[in-house]
Design a protein around this motif. Structure first.
Motif, PDB file in Angstrom:
ATOM      1  N   ALA A  87       0.971  10.118  -7.012  1.00  0.00           N
ATOM      2  CA  ALA A  87       1.083  10.606  -5.629  1.00  0.00           C
ATOM      3  C   ALA A  87       1.300   9.408  -4.711  1.00  0.00           C
ATOM      4  O   ALA A  87       0.636   8.382  -4.852  1.00  0.00           O
ATOM      5  CB  ALA A  87      -0.183  11.358  -5.236  1.00  0.00           C
ATOM      6  N   LEU A  88       2.221   9.576  -3.787  1.00  0.00           N
ATOM      7  CA  LEU A  88       2.550   8.497  -2.848  1.00  0.00           C
ATOM      8  C   LEU A  88       2.399   9.001  -1.417  1.00  0.00           C
ATOM      9  O   LEU A  88       2.837  10.116  -1.090  1.00  0.00           O
ATOM     10  CB  LEU A  88       3.993   8.036  -3.066  1.00  0.00           C
ATOM     11  N   SER A  89       1.786   8.197  -0.569  1.00  0.00           N
ATOM     12  CA  SER A  89       1.573   8.582   0.834  1.00  0.00           C
ATOM     13  C   SER A  89       1.343   7.302   1.642  1.00  0.00           C
ATOM     14  O   SER A  89       0.231   7.037   2.057  1.00  0.00           O
ATOM     15  CB  SER A  89       0.337   9.488   0.946  1.00  0.00           C
ATOM     16  N   ILE A 124       5.178  12.184   2.056  1.00  0.00           N
ATOM     17  CA  ILE A 124       4.411  12.434   0.826  1.00  0.00           C
ATOM     18  C   ILE A 124       5.416  12.536  -0.321  1.00  0.00           C
ATOM     19  O   ILE A 124       6.476  13.147  -0.159  1.00  0.00           O
ATOM     20  CB  ILE A 124       3.633  13.769   0.885  1.00  0.00           C
ATOM     21  N   ILE A 183      -0.400   2.632  -6.103  1.00  0.00           N
ATOM     22  CA  ILE A 183      -0.052   4.057  -6.174  1.00  0.00           C
ATOM     23  C   ILE A 183      -1.348   4.804  -6.508  1.00  0.00           C
ATOM     24  O   ILE A 183      -2.357   4.178  -6.815  1.00  0.00           O
ATOM     25  CB  ILE A 183       1.027   4.346  -7.250  1.00  0.00           C
ATOM     26  N   ARG A 184      -1.299   6.135  -6.424  1.00  0.00           N
ATOM     27  CA  ARG A 184      -2.484   6.898  -6.787  1.00  0.00           C
ATOM     28  C   ARG A 184      -2.081   7.876  -7.878  1.00  0.00           C
ATOM     29  O   ARG A 184      -0.971   8.420  -7.835  1.00  0.00           O
ATOM     30  CB  ARG A 184      -2.982   7.634  -5.554  1.00  0.00           C
ATOM     31  N   THR A 185      -2.966   8.081  -8.830  1.00  0.00           N
ATOM     32  CA  THR A 185      -2.616   9.052  -9.861  1.00  0.00           C
ATOM     33  C   THR A 185      -3.717  10.085  -9.996  1.00  0.00           C
ATOM     34  O   THR A 185      -4.900   9.807  -9.755  1.00  0.00           O
ATOM     35  CB  THR A 185      -2.392   8.388 -11.236  1.00  0.00           C
ATOM     36  N   LEU A 217      -6.694   5.832   0.791  1.00  0.00           N
ATOM     37  CA  LEU A 217      -6.808   7.163   0.157  1.00  0.00           C
ATOM     38  C   LEU A 217      -6.265   8.199   1.140  1.00  0.00           C
ATOM     39  O   LEU A 217      -7.008   9.020   1.644  1.00  0.00           O
ATOM     40  CB  LEU A 217      -8.261   7.470  -0.169  1.00  0.00           C
ATOM     41  N   TRP A 218      -5.031   8.111   1.473  1.00  0.00           N
ATOM     42  CA  TRP A 218      -4.376   9.023   2.424  1.00  0.00           C
ATOM     43  C   TRP A 218      -4.980   8.896   3.824  1.00  0.00           C
ATOM     44  O   TRP A 218      -5.000   9.884   4.574  1.00  0.00           O
ATOM     45  CB  TRP A 218      -4.527  10.482   2.021  1.00  0.00           C
ATOM     46  N   THR A 269      -0.230   4.214  -0.683  1.00  0.00           N
ATOM     47  CA  THR A 269      -1.085   5.406  -0.592  1.00  0.00           C
ATOM     48  C   THR A 269      -1.929   5.461   0.689  1.00  0.00           C
ATOM     49  O   THR A 269      -2.794   6.327   0.805  1.00  0.00           O
ATOM     50  CB  THR A 269      -2.074   5.436  -1.782  1.00  0.00           C
ATOM     51  N   SER A 307      -4.732  16.352  -3.415  1.00  0.00           N
ATOM     52  CA  SER A 307      -5.468  15.696  -4.496  1.00  0.00           C
ATOM     53  C   SER A 307      -5.131  16.246  -5.875  1.00  0.00           C
ATOM     54  O   SER A 307      -5.272  15.558  -6.873  1.00  0.00           O
ATOM     55  CB  SER A 307      -6.971  15.820  -4.260  1.00  0.00           C
ATOM     56  N   ASP A 357       0.831  -1.199   0.000  1.00  0.00           N
ATOM     57  CA  ASP A 357       0.000   0.000   0.000  1.00  0.00           C
ATOM     58  C   ASP A 357       0.876   1.262   0.000  1.00  0.00           C
ATOM     59  O   ASP A 357       1.374   1.677   1.046  1.00  0.00           O
ATOM     60  CB  ASP A 357      -0.937  -0.028   1.220  1.00  0.00           C
TER      61      ASP A 357
END
Ligand SMILES: Cc1ncc(COP(=O)(O)O)c(C=O)c1O
Length: 442
Positions: free
Chosen positions: A415-417, A377, A407-409, A55-56, A52, A227, A50
């Motif tokens: 974006a990585l968290s 982040i 990952i999130r895009t 979702l953060w 991300t 975001s 995970d």
């Protein structure tokens, strides 16, 4: 013929999924069926690291025993208590614990069920505060381009992401926006806070000159914009914003829905940056993402301004059926215990240098046009494919998922968290996987 869909239990059609490419997803579904600590388990039995925190939000990692147990116990003891004119002990205990953690000018807590509701609540408190102070002409709200403040009408009005706004009519009136702080020409590949752009806070002076301070209630910003693709505030920017708000009698709201609860290495970004807003919005990490809950912190000055008039009268006409819900409160208390026992609210400060070094090592990968970071982040901005914006990052997301990394895009930005429990070995694994994805994603 009926328009109803067949109600086969595993039919994917009925659920119109949020912020999702529904047609692509339903052709090629990605389902999680389990999670533990740093990993998800997929429906086809694979482990996914995970990157991300969901979702953060899953700051302590997944399925943490203290939180699970707190929810289980509370559900059997007191399931629901009305929040209007009645209460239950854990909502009060939680508010005190939150105020102990929050910046020292914060004194009171209003509960919500999400980040979006925290934003609506904060904007309403700000408007009502100005009115009870006899400054009813202060009705304007100032947001920022590229800002994200959830999806409700107040939030999208002060927000600055065009796709989240353009379909929904005229939104709130009397809103203006400061420019965003992204200056890739000057700040590309900055480590930590960028050098250039602190003076962009002075744009608030321009807005004040245009509208007059006497018409402005509040300014709302994310201390780190998440975001929109992670925009780190330039050096001096937030301090300057605070000075200008104070000078003009404007309330400063920090939307800490993603920065709250340890993301930068301090409990809240306000402490990390040493800037004191008047109102802070939170959600996500408050319950480790496990149960929907948000909280808005306000100063004593704001709260006390409402405490006038006959004592039997309601002072602020706002709240939700689920404000301070017992199970959500129990989950939040279990979350705060977990953060405390494991030192998670400051852990990002310890691992941030390692994180930064590994993240920036991807600079030589093809199509990488910027990398930025702060706390735990990170963001990698990719060069869009000609004529097909967002596709390069979306492909990277799909390939990473297939390779066991979440990952999130957003747009063409990754974006990585990760959860704040991530180890250095897992940071290595994350960036090894991501390097492979980027090298093959030409
Ligand atoms: C800064 C900020 N505010 C508000 C929200 C909205 O939160 P929610 O999705 O819980 O409504 C988000 C969500 O990502 C956020 O990042």
């Amino acid at each position: 013929m009926s328009n109803r869909l067949n109600s086969t239990p595993n039919d994917l059609r009925a659920f119109w999924m949020p912020f999702t490419a529904n047609r692509q997803y339903k052709k090629e579904p990605r389902l999680f069926v389990g999670a533990k600590d740093m990993h998800y388990t997929t429906h086809d039995g694979r482990q996914v690291l995970d990157g991300t925190a969901g979702l953060w939000c899953v700051n302590a990692g997944h399925c943490r025993p203290k939180i699970t147990e707190a929810i289980r116990e509370q559900a059997g003891e007191l399931d629901y208590a009305p929040a209007f004119q009645l209460g239950h002990p854990k909502a009060f205990e939680l508010a005190n614990r939150l105020i102990d953690l929050a910046p020292d000018n914060m004194a009171h807590v209003l509960y919500t069920n999400s980040g979006s509701e925290s934003v609506e609540t904060a904007l309403k408190v700000a408007l009502a505060y100005q009115r009870v102070k006899g400054q009813g002409s202060r009705t304007r709200l100032i947001g920022r381009e590229r800002g994200y403040h959830g999806v409700n009408f107040g939030g999208i009005s002060v927000g600055g992401i065009v796709s989240n706004r353009k379909m929904f009519g005229t939104l709130l009136t009397g809103v203006d926006h400061m420019p965003h702080t992204h200056q890739p020409g000057k700040n590309a590949f900055s480590k930590g806070m960028p050098e250039h752009g602190g003076d962009l806070a002075d744009e608030l002076e321009r807005i004040v000159t245009l509208h007059d301070a006497s018409t402005i209630a509040a300014v709302i910003v994310e201390p780190v914009a998440g975001s929109t693709g992670v925009l780190i505030p330039p050096k001096g920017y937030l301090q300057r914003l605070r000075e200008l708000c104070t000078k003009h009698g404007i309330l400063l709201i920090f939307d800490e829905v993603i920065t709250g609860f340890g993301r930068l290495g301090a409990p809240f970004a306000a402490q990390y940056f040493d800037v004191k807003p008047d109102i802070i919005t939170t959600a996500k990490g408050l319950t480790n993402g496990v149960i929907p809950m948000g909280a808005v912190f306000v100063t004593a000055e704001i709260h006390d301004a409402f405490m006038t008039g006959p004592e039997h009268m309601i002072e602020f006409f706002h709240g939700y059926t689920y404000s301070g819900n017992p199970i959500a409160s129990a989950a939040a208390l279990g979350t705060l215990d977990t953060y405390k026992e494991e030192g998670l609210l400051t852990r990002a400060a310890e691992i941030a240098p390692y994180w930064e070094e590994k993240l920036h090592s991807l600079r030589d990968c093809p199509n990488v046009i910027d990398i930025r970071n702060l706390g735990l982040i990170g963001a990698i901005e990719l060069k869009p494919i000609d004529g097909e914006p967002t596709k390069r990052a979306f492909n990277a997301f799909l390939n990473a998922y297939n390779d066991g990394l979440l990952i999130r895009t957003t747009g063409d930005i990754i974006a990585l968290s990760p959860p704040l429990i991530i180890t250095t070995e897992q940071i290595d694994e994350l960036f090894d996987k991501l390097r492979k994805v980027l090298m093959n994603n030409i």
